[in-house]
Motif scaffolding. Structure first.
Motif, PDB file in Angstrom:
ATOM      1  N   THR A   1       0.837  -1.198   0.000  1.00  0.00           N
ATOM      2  CA  THR A   1       0.000   0.000   0.000  1.00  0.00           C
ATOM      3  C   THR A   1       0.871   1.246   0.000  1.00  0.00           C
ATOM      4  OG1 THR A   1      -1.722  -1.149   1.275  1.00  0.00           O
ATOM      5  CG2 THR A   1      -1.801   1.263   1.237  1.00  0.00           C
ATOM      6  N   LEU A   2       0.573   2.170  -0.901  1.00  0.00           N
ATOM      7  CA  LEU A   2       1.173   3.497  -0.887  1.00  0.00           C
ATOM      8  C   LEU A   2       0.149   4.453  -0.310  1.00  0.00           C
ATOM      9  CD1 LEU A   2       3.311   5.654  -1.719  1.00  0.00           C
ATOM     10  CD2 LEU A   2       2.086   5.815  -3.906  1.00  0.00           C
ATOM     11  N   ALA A   3       0.529   5.175   0.748  1.00  0.00           N
ATOM     12  CA  ALA A   3      -0.352   6.171   1.354  1.00  0.00           C
ATOM     13  C   ALA A   3       0.157   7.573   1.023  1.00  0.00           C
ATOM     14  CB  ALA A   3      -0.430   5.980   2.860  1.00  0.00           C
ATOM     15  N   ILE A   4      -0.770   8.461   0.695  1.00  0.00           N
ATOM     16  CA  ILE A   4      -0.454   9.840   0.318  1.00  0.00           C
ATOM     17  C   ILE A   4      -1.342  10.775   1.132  1.00  0.00           C
ATOM     18  CG2 ILE A   4      -0.568  11.564  -1.534  1.00  0.00           C
ATOM     19  CD1 ILE A   4      -0.219   9.243  -3.544  1.00  0.00           C
ATOM     20  N   ASP A   5      -0.729  11.764   1.781  1.00  0.00           N
ATOM     21  CA  ASP A   5      -1.511  12.768   2.491  1.00  0.00           C
ATOM     22  C   ASP A   5      -0.850  14.126   2.298  1.00  0.00           C
ATOM     23  OD1 ASP A   5      -2.880  14.401   4.442  1.00  0.00           O
ATOM     24  OD2 ASP A   5      -3.578  12.528   5.331  1.00  0.00           O
ATOM     25  N   CYS A   6      -1.464  14.962   1.492  1.00  0.00           N
ATOM     26  CA  CYS A   6      -0.931  16.325   1.310  1.00  0.00           C
ATOM     27  C   CYS A   6      -2.065  17.338   1.343  1.00  0.00           C
ATOM     28  CB  CYS A   6      -0.109  16.439   0.040  1.00  0.00           C
ATOM     29  SG  CYS A   6      -0.949  16.012  -1.489  1.00  0.00           S
ATOM     30  N   ALA A   7      -3.097  17.047   2.130  1.00  0.00           N
ATOM     31  CA  ALA A   7      -4.265  17.920   2.198  1.00  0.00           C
ATOM     32  C   ALA A   7      -4.076  19.076   3.172  1.00  0.00           C
ATOM     33  CB  ALA A   7      -5.499  17.112   2.602  1.00  0.00           C
ATOM     34  N   THR A   8      -3.062  18.993   4.051  1.00  0.00           N
ATOM     35  CA  THR A   8      -2.897  20.029   5.066  1.00  0.00           C
ATOM     36  C   THR A   8      -1.491  20.622   4.975  1.00  0.00           C
ATOM     37  OG1 THR A   8      -2.245  18.378   6.726  1.00  0.00           O
ATOM     38  CG2 THR A   8      -4.583  18.891   6.564  1.00  0.00           C
ATOM     39  N   GLU A   9      -0.999  21.201   6.064  1.00  0.00           N
ATOM     40  CA  GLU A   9       0.273  21.914   6.043  1.00  0.00           C
ATOM     41  C   GLU A   9       1.452  20.961   6.198  1.00  0.00           C
ATOM     42  OE1 GLU A   9      -0.119  24.949   8.964  1.00  0.00           O
ATOM     43  OE2 GLU A   9      -1.493  26.136   7.748  1.00  0.00           O
ATOM     44  N   ALA A  10       1.420  19.885   5.439  1.00  0.00           N
ATOM     45  CA  ALA A  10       2.516  18.917   5.376  1.00  0.00           C
ATOM     46  C   ALA A  10       2.308  18.086   4.124  1.00  0.00           C
ATOM     47  CB  ALA A  10       2.553  18.026   6.616  1.00  0.00           C
ATOM     48  N   CYS A  11       3.368  17.451   3.680  1.00  0.00           N
ATOM     49  CA  CYS A  11       3.285  16.504   2.570  1.00  0.00           C
ATOM     50  C   CYS A  11       3.904  15.213   3.079  1.00  0.00           C
ATOM     51  CB  CYS A  11       4.048  17.040   1.363  1.00  0.00           C
ATOM     52  SG  CYS A  11       3.842  16.068  -0.151  1.00  0.00           S
ATOM     53  N   SER A  12       3.148  14.121   3.035  1.00  0.00           N
ATOM     54  CA  SER A  12       3.666  12.869   3.573  1.00  0.00           C
ATOM     55  C   SER A  12       3.286  11.703   2.678  1.00  0.00           C
ATOM     56  CB  SER A  12       3.147  12.636   5.005  1.00  0.00           C
ATOM     57  OG  SER A  12       1.738  12.593   5.038  1.00  0.00           O
ATOM     58  N   VAL A  13       4.179  10.724   2.621  1.00  0.00           N
ATOM     59  CA  VAL A  13       3.961   9.494   1.856  1.00  0.00           C
ATOM     60  C   VAL A  13       4.530   8.336   2.658  1.00  0.00           C
ATOM     61  CG1 VAL A  13       4.074  10.688  -0.368  1.00  0.00           C
ATOM     62  CG2 VAL A  13       6.155   9.669   0.577  1.00  0.00           C
TER      63      VAL A  13
ATOM     64  N   ILE B   1      -4.044  17.910  -5.542  1.00  0.00           N
ATOM     65  CA  ILE B   1      -2.729  17.370  -5.911  1.00  0.00           C
ATOM     66  C   ILE B   1      -2.635  15.898  -5.503  1.00  0.00           C
ATOM     67  CG2 ILE B   1      -0.264  17.465  -5.330  1.00  0.00           C
ATOM     68  CD1 ILE B   1      -0.683  20.558  -5.099  1.00  0.00           C
ATOM     69  N   GLY B   2      -3.033  15.592  -4.279  1.00  0.00           N
ATOM     70  CA  GLY B   2      -2.969  14.212  -3.814  1.00  0.00           C
ATOM     71  C   GLY B   2      -3.844  13.284  -4.625  1.00  0.00           C
ATOM     72  N   LEU B   3      -5.068  13.733  -4.915  1.00  0.00           N
ATOM     73  CA  LEU B   3      -5.987  12.906  -5.694  1.00  0.00           C
ATOM     74  C   LEU B   3      -5.472  12.679  -7.112  1.00  0.00           C
ATOM     75  CD1 LEU B   3      -9.466  14.211  -4.543  1.00  0.00           C
ATOM     76  CD2 LEU B   3      -8.677  11.839  -4.475  1.00  0.00           C
ATOM     77  N   ALA B   4      -4.945  13.730  -7.732  1.00  0.00           N
ATOM     78  CA  ALA B   4      -4.439  13.586  -9.101  1.00  0.00           C
ATOM     79  C   ALA B   4      -3.291  12.594  -9.150  1.00  0.00           C
ATOM     80  CB  ALA B   4      -4.006  14.941  -9.639  1.00  0.00           C
ATOM     81  N   ALA B   5      -2.381  12.669  -8.185  1.00  0.00           N
ATOM     82  CA  ALA B   5      -1.249  11.743  -8.148  1.00  0.00           C
ATOM     83  C   ALA B   5      -1.724  10.318  -7.910  1.00  0.00           C
ATOM     84  CB  ALA B   5      -0.255  12.167  -7.066  1.00  0.00           C
ATOM     85  N   ALA B   6      -2.650  10.137  -6.975  1.00  0.00           N
ATOM     86  CA  ALA B   6      -3.147   8.794  -6.665  1.00  0.00           C
ATOM     87  C   ALA B   6      -3.831   8.167  -7.866  1.00  0.00           C
ATOM     88  CB  ALA B   6      -4.105   8.854  -5.477  1.00  0.00           C
ATOM     89  N   ARG B   7      -4.657   8.941  -8.554  1.00  0.00           N
ATOM     90  CA  ARG B   7      -5.354   8.409  -9.733  1.00  0.00           C
ATOM     91  C   ARG B   7      -4.356   8.041 -10.829  1.00  0.00           C
ATOM     92  NH1 ARG B   7      -9.674  12.864  -8.832  1.00  0.00           N
ATOM     93  NH2 ARG B   7     -11.525  11.700  -8.182  1.00  0.00           N
ATOM     94  N   ALA B   8      -3.363   8.897 -11.060  1.00  0.00           N
ATOM     95  CA  ALA B   8      -2.386   8.626 -12.113  1.00  0.00           C
ATOM     96  C   ALA B   8      -1.577   7.372 -11.806  1.00  0.00           C
ATOM     97  CB  ALA B   8      -1.460   9.827 -12.287  1.00  0.00           C
ATOM     98  N   LEU B   9      -1.151   7.220 -10.553  1.00  0.00           N
ATOM     99  CA  LEU B   9      -0.372   6.039 -10.178  1.00  0.00           C
ATOM    100  C   LEU B   9      -1.233   4.788 -10.227  1.00  0.00           C
ATOM    101  CD1 LEU B   9       1.679   7.532  -7.214  1.00  0.00           C
ATOM    102  CD2 LEU B   9       2.524   6.942  -9.497  1.00  0.00           C
ATOM    103  N   GLY B  10      -2.464   4.881  -9.783  1.00  0.00           N
ATOM    104  CA  GLY B  10      -3.360   3.731  -9.851  1.00  0.00           C
ATOM    105  C   GLY B  10      -3.545   3.258 -11.276  1.00  0.00           C
ATOM    106  N   LEU B  11      -3.693   4.204 -12.195  1.00  0.00           N
ATOM    107  CA  LEU B  11      -3.856   3.855 -13.605  1.00  0.00           C
ATOM    108  C   LEU B  11      -2.583   3.229 -14.159  1.00  0.00           C
ATOM    109  CD1 LEU B  11      -5.703   3.992 -16.109  1.00  0.00           C
ATOM    110  CD2 LEU B  11      -4.761   6.263 -16.568  1.00  0.00           C
ATOM    111  N   ALA B  12      -1.432   3.817 -13.835  1.00  0.00           N
ATOM    112  CA  ALA B  12      -0.157   3.318 -14.365  1.00  0.00           C
ATOM    113  C   ALA B  12       0.177   1.931 -13.823  1.00  0.00           C
ATOM    114  CB  ALA B  12       0.959   4.300 -14.025  1.00  0.00           C
ATOM    115  N   TRP B  13      -0.144   1.689 -12.555  1.00  0.00           N
ATOM    116  CA  TRP B  13       0.227   0.424 -11.923  1.00  0.00           C
ATOM    117  C   TRP B  13      -0.894  -0.617 -11.954  1.00  0.00           C
ATOM    118  CZ3 TRP B  13       2.048   3.211  -6.823  1.00  0.00           C
ATOM    119  CH2 TRP B  13       3.265   3.875  -7.065  1.00  0.00           C
ATOM    120  N   GLY B  14      -2.079  -0.240 -12.374  1.00  0.00           N
ATOM    121  CA  GLY B  14      -3.224  -1.134 -12.272  1.00  0.00           C
ATOM    122  C   GLY B  14      -3.589  -1.389 -10.820  1.00  0.00           C
ATOM    123  N   ALA B  15      -3.407  -0.365  -9.974  1.00  0.00           N
ATOM    124  CA  ALA B  15      -3.624  -0.505  -8.533  1.00  0.00           C
ATOM    125  C   ALA B  15      -4.994   0.023  -8.130  1.00  0.00           C
ATOM    126  CB  ALA B  15      -2.543   0.257  -7.767  1.00  0.00           C
TER     127      ALA B  15
END
Length: 211
Positions: free
Chosen positions: A6-18, A72-86
């Protein structure tokens, strides 16, 4: 049975974390406080993870928080999901904060309060099992003081809430969402519907039509 990565992404607040997990075990993760620059940092942070973060499932924060950070987080997650079939799933930001607080105070109901912008705070109340008992609200501090239902308050505005007139008996946990803690959130909170949870209306308004 093979464990799910699982890859987790959280950049909705005053931090960027993965973070990258193998089953329930974190392989690696990063968290960088920042008010701006999420778009520039998110992809390089993912690329710095083992195997460039490749996973079978992507978990991403849906907000509420910064409009830009959520998108930003949603766009990245969707793009990676599409690329990886995840599989791509979302989770509410405030629910993660509640889960993190209840990891420190098991079995205790909690009010989550986070910076909402324009002088307002995002607020939501959660029961002792981590289930929300109301909808996210965007409130002025004095209204948040009245709306808080629990002794335990968590989030980056928790100390400020505890300092208000109604907060004398409150215990504040200054917790911020962090992708490295994403699996503290029970799967009941994961959503296949990736609609953003903005918590309030957009800042920008279309110009009024001329009469």
């Amino acid at each position: 049975m093979a464990r799910v990565k699982t890859l987790a992404i959280d950049c909705a607040t005053e931090a960027c974390s993965v973070a990258l997990f193998d089953g329930n075990a974190m392989i690696a993760g990063f968290c960088e406080p920042m008010r701006r620059g999420h778009a520039e940092r998110l992809v390089p942070m993912i690329a710095d993870l083992p195997e460039r973060g490749r996973a079978d499932r992507v978990l991403v924060s849906l907000g509420p928080g910064s409009f830009t950070g959520v998108r930003i987080g949603l766009a990245a997650a969707r793009a990676l999901g599409l690329a990886w079939g995840a599989e791509v799933l979302g989770y509410p930001t405030l629910a993660l904060v509640a889960a993190m607080a209840q990891g420190d105070r098991p079995g205790e109901a909690v009010t989550v309060v986070m910076e909402g912008g324009h002088g307002q705070w995002f607020m939501q109340n959660f029961d002792a099992t981590g289930i929300a008992t109301d909808q996210v609200q965007s409130l002025l501090p004095e209204d948040a003081d009245r709306a808080a239902q629990h002794r335990l308050v968590a989030g980056n505005r928790a100390p400020a809430l505890a300092a208000l007139p109604g907060g004398a008996a409150r215990e504040a946990l200054p917790v911020s969402p962090d992708a490295r803690q994403a699996l503290m959130l029970a799967p009941v909170h994961w959503r296949s519907d990736l609609a953003p949870l903005y918590g309030r209306g957009p800042d920008a308004r279309l110009p009024a039509a001329k009469p």
